[in-house]
Write a protein that holds these residues in place. Structure first.
Motif, PDB file in Angstrom:
ATOM      1  N   GLU A 119       0.840  -1.196   0.000  1.00  0.00           N
ATOM      2  CA  GLU A 119       0.000   0.000   0.000  1.00  0.00           C
ATOM      3  C   GLU A 119       0.873   1.243   0.000  1.00  0.00           C
ATOM      4  OE1 GLU A 119      -3.126   0.151   2.868  1.00  0.00           O
ATOM      5  OE2 GLU A 119      -3.430  -2.017   2.788  1.00  0.00           O
ATOM      6  N   LYS A 120       0.360   2.276  -0.650  1.00  0.00           N
ATOM      7  CA  LYS A 120       1.059   3.553  -0.661  1.00  0.00           C
ATOM      8  C   LYS A 120       1.148   4.095   0.752  1.00  0.00           C
ATOM      9  CE  LYS A 120      -0.431   4.920  -5.253  1.00  0.00           C
ATOM     10  NZ  LYS A 120      -1.191   5.895  -6.047  1.00  0.00           N
ATOM     11  N   THR A 121       2.289   4.684   1.053  1.00  0.00           N
ATOM     12  CA  THR A 121       2.486   5.346   2.330  1.00  0.00           C
ATOM     13  C   THR A 121       2.346   6.837   2.102  1.00  0.00           C
ATOM     14  OG1 THR A 121       4.019   3.603   3.010  1.00  0.00           O
ATOM     15  CG2 THR A 121       4.067   5.657   4.276  1.00  0.00           C
ATOM     16  N   GLN A 122       1.428   7.441   2.791  1.00  0.00           N
ATOM     17  CA  GLN A 122       1.195   8.877   2.641  1.00  0.00           C
ATOM     18  C   GLN A 122       2.281   9.661   3.379  1.00  0.00           C
ATOM     19  OE1 GLN A 122      -1.194   9.920   0.592  1.00  0.00           O
ATOM     20  NE2 GLN A 122      -1.715   7.773   0.260  1.00  0.00           N
ATOM     21  N   GLY A 123       2.605  10.829   2.843  1.00  0.00           N
ATOM     22  CA  GLY A 123       3.511  11.737   3.528  1.00  0.00           C
ATOM     23  C   GLY A 123       4.986  11.487   3.276  1.00  0.00           C
ATOM     24  N   ILE A 124       5.332  10.597   2.356  1.00  0.00           N
ATOM     25  CA  ILE A 124       6.740  10.404   2.011  1.00  0.00           C
ATOM     26  C   ILE A 124       6.888  10.564   0.501  1.00  0.00           C
ATOM     27  CG2 ILE A 124       7.167   8.874   3.972  1.00  0.00           C
ATOM     28  CD1 ILE A 124       7.224   6.522   2.015  1.00  0.00           C
ATOM     29  N   ALA A 125       8.095  10.782   0.074  1.00  0.00           N
ATOM     30  CA  ALA A 125       8.362  10.958  -1.352  1.00  0.00           C
ATOM     31  C   ALA A 125       7.961   9.700  -2.115  1.00  0.00           C
ATOM     32  CB  ALA A 125       9.845  11.255  -1.574  1.00  0.00           C
ATOM     33  N   LYS A 126       7.447   9.891  -3.344  1.00  0.00           N
ATOM     34  CA  LYS A 126       6.980   8.758  -4.146  1.00  0.00           C
ATOM     35  C   LYS A 126       8.084   7.746  -4.418  1.00  0.00           C
ATOM     36  CE  LYS A 126       3.204  11.192  -6.340  1.00  0.00           C
ATOM     37  NZ  LYS A 126       2.609  11.688  -7.572  1.00  0.00           N
ATOM     38  N   ALA A 127       9.295   8.223  -4.662  1.00  0.00           N
ATOM     39  CA  ALA A 127      10.402   7.306  -4.937  1.00  0.00           C
ATOM     40  C   ALA A 127      10.704   6.438  -3.714  1.00  0.00           C
ATOM     41  CB  ALA A 127      11.648   8.077  -5.355  1.00  0.00           C
ATOM     42  N   ILE A 128      10.661   7.028  -2.532  1.00  0.00           N
ATOM     43  CA  ILE A 128      10.911   6.257  -1.313  1.00  0.00           C
ATOM     44  C   ILE A 128       9.776   5.267  -1.077  1.00  0.00           C
ATOM     45  CG2 ILE A 128      11.153   6.399   1.211  1.00  0.00           C
ATOM     46  CD1 ILE A 128      12.583   9.113   0.716  1.00  0.00           C
ATOM     47  N   ASP A 129       8.541   5.701  -1.340  1.00  0.00           N
ATOM     48  CA  ASP A 129       7.395   4.813  -1.203  1.00  0.00           C
ATOM     49  C   ASP A 129       7.560   3.589  -2.107  1.00  0.00           C
ATOM     50  OD1 ASP A 129       4.523   4.137  -0.471  1.00  0.00           O
ATOM     51  OD2 ASP A 129       4.360   4.375  -2.651  1.00  0.00           O
ATOM     52  N   SER A 130       7.919   3.813  -3.369  1.00  0.00           N
ATOM     53  CA  SER A 130       8.111   2.705  -4.308  1.00  0.00           C
ATOM     54  C   SER A 130       9.227   1.785  -3.841  1.00  0.00           C
ATOM     55  CB  SER A 130       8.415   3.238  -5.708  1.00  0.00           C
ATOM     56  OG  SER A 130       7.286   3.888  -6.236  1.00  0.00           O
ATOM     57  N   GLU A 131      10.290   2.370  -3.325  1.00  0.00           N
ATOM     58  CA  GLU A 131      11.412   1.570  -2.823  1.00  0.00           C
ATOM     59  C   GLU A 131      10.976   0.686  -1.661  1.00  0.00           C
ATOM     60  OE1 GLU A 131      15.409   2.557  -0.312  1.00  0.00           O
ATOM     61  OE2 GLU A 131      14.972   3.890  -1.992  1.00  0.00           O
ATOM     62  N   LEU A 132      10.202   1.240  -0.736  1.00  0.00           N
ATOM     63  CA  LEU A 132       9.740   0.468   0.420  1.00  0.00           C
ATOM     64  C   LEU A 132       8.772  -0.643   0.006  1.00  0.00           C
ATOM     65  CD1 LEU A 132       9.205   3.369   2.978  1.00  0.00           C
ATOM     66  CD2 LEU A 132      11.055   1.673   2.953  1.00  0.00           C
ATOM     67  N   ARG A 133       7.901  -0.335  -0.946  1.00  0.00           N
ATOM     68  CA  ARG A 133       6.957  -1.346  -1.426  1.00  0.00           C
ATOM     69  C   ARG A 133       7.688  -2.461  -2.169  1.00  0.00           C
ATOM     70  NH1 ARG A 133       2.306   1.883  -4.373  1.00  0.00           N
ATOM     71  NH2 ARG A 133       1.254  -0.139  -4.358  1.00  0.00           N
ATOM     72  N   ALA A 134       8.693  -2.114  -2.965  1.00  0.00           N
ATOM     73  CA  ALA A 134       9.497  -3.122  -3.665  1.00  0.00           C
ATOM     74  C   ALA A 134      10.220  -4.009  -2.648  1.00  0.00           C
ATOM     75  CB  ALA A 134      10.490  -2.449  -4.609  1.00  0.00           C
ATOM     76  N   LEU A 135      10.725  -3.410  -1.603  1.00  0.00           N
ATOM     77  CA  LEU A 135      11.393  -4.176  -0.551  1.00  0.00           C
ATOM     78  C   LEU A 135      10.407  -5.136   0.121  1.00  0.00           C
ATOM     79  CD1 LEU A 135      14.004  -4.661   0.993  1.00  0.00           C
ATOM     80  CD2 LEU A 135      13.383  -2.772   2.507  1.00  0.00           C
ATOM     81  N   ASP A 136       9.167  -4.688   0.355  1.00  0.00           N
ATOM     82  CA  ASP A 136       8.138  -5.575   0.915  1.00  0.00           C
ATOM     83  C   ASP A 136       7.900  -6.774   0.009  1.00  0.00           C
ATOM     84  OD1 ASP A 136       7.744  -3.954   3.131  1.00  0.00           O
ATOM     85  OD2 ASP A 136       5.917  -3.012   2.341  1.00  0.00           O
ATOM     86  N   ILE A 137       7.796  -6.526  -1.302  1.00  0.00           N
ATOM     87  CA  ILE A 137       7.583  -7.634  -2.248  1.00  0.00           C
ATOM     88  C   ILE A 137       8.756  -8.603  -2.193  1.00  0.00           C
ATOM     89  CG2 ILE A 137       7.410  -8.248  -4.703  1.00  0.00           C
ATOM     90  CD1 ILE A 137       5.857  -5.568  -5.072  1.00  0.00           C
ATOM     91  N   ALA A 138       9.974  -8.077  -2.212  1.00  0.00           N
ATOM     92  CA  ALA A 138      11.165  -8.934  -2.186  1.00  0.00           C
ATOM     93  C   ALA A 138      11.197  -9.789  -0.914  1.00  0.00           C
ATOM     94  CB  ALA A 138      12.427  -8.087  -2.294  1.00  0.00           C
TER      95      ALA A 138
END
Length: 180
Positions: A37-56
């Motif tokens: 899920e998208k995390t509100q209040g953080i930069a989009k690039a960091i959000d994508s990085e965190l979500r990719a890490l969750d998938i991995a």
């Protein structure tokens, strides 16, 4: 032998596992959905990085808990016109293909329309139709799929990819063994 089927996605990545004896896996083991899920209040690039890490992390957890796997059957993507969405799906592909390469799995990727046609007889079949066919072919999967609620269609697509991937390989082996 165990095979992993994947329905690729960034917000929802479906997975399904089949096992079998000999050259073909056709018995249900497990399925599920990795959701980010998208995390509100953080930069989009960091959000994508965190979500990719969750998938991995989740993919590695599946490998450790339910593997080892001999091969991966993955449903390809009908690329969107939205570059942001395409980029995120590309990240998910990279994560899954990296795991496959590290573990030296055989990988088969099928276009969505081909997969739907081979499973249902219609290249434009809905996710609901694919889910119905998968449930009929793998009755043991029904309780698990039902427990996933609205997310079950992603797991159903992943199981469909695994089923068709195994049928595809069996047909190839048969064709190669037939004399000309």
């Amino acid at each position: 032998m165990r095979v992993l089927g994947i329905d690729i996605g960034f917000a929802s990545l479906g997975w399904g596992i089949l096992e079998g004896d000999g050259e073909k896996a056709d018995r249900f083991v497990a399925c599920g959905v990795i959701e980010t899920e998208k995390t509100q209040g953080i930069a989009k690039a960091i959000d994508s990085e965190l979500r990719a890490l969750d998938i991995a992390r989740e993919v590695e957890t599946i490998i450790v808990r339910l593997g080892p796997f001999d091969r991966l059957h993955i449903e390809g993507v009908s690329w969107t016109r939205d570059a942001k969405v395409t980029g995120k799906i590309g990240m998910a592909f990279g994560i899954v293909f990296s795991a496959a390469a590290r573990h030296r799995w055989i990988v088969n990727q099928f276009p969505p329309k081909t997969l739907k046609y081979r499973l249902t007889g219609s290249a434009s079949a809905s996710k609901t139709t694919v889910l119905r066919v998968v449930s009929n072919l793998l009755p043991a999967s029904v309780p698990t799929l039902k427990s996933l609620g609205y997310r079950r269609e992603h797991a159903g697509d992943a199981l469909g990819a695994a089923l068709w991937g195994e049928a595809y390989l069996a047909k190839r082996r048969e064709a190669e063994s037939d004399p000309p």
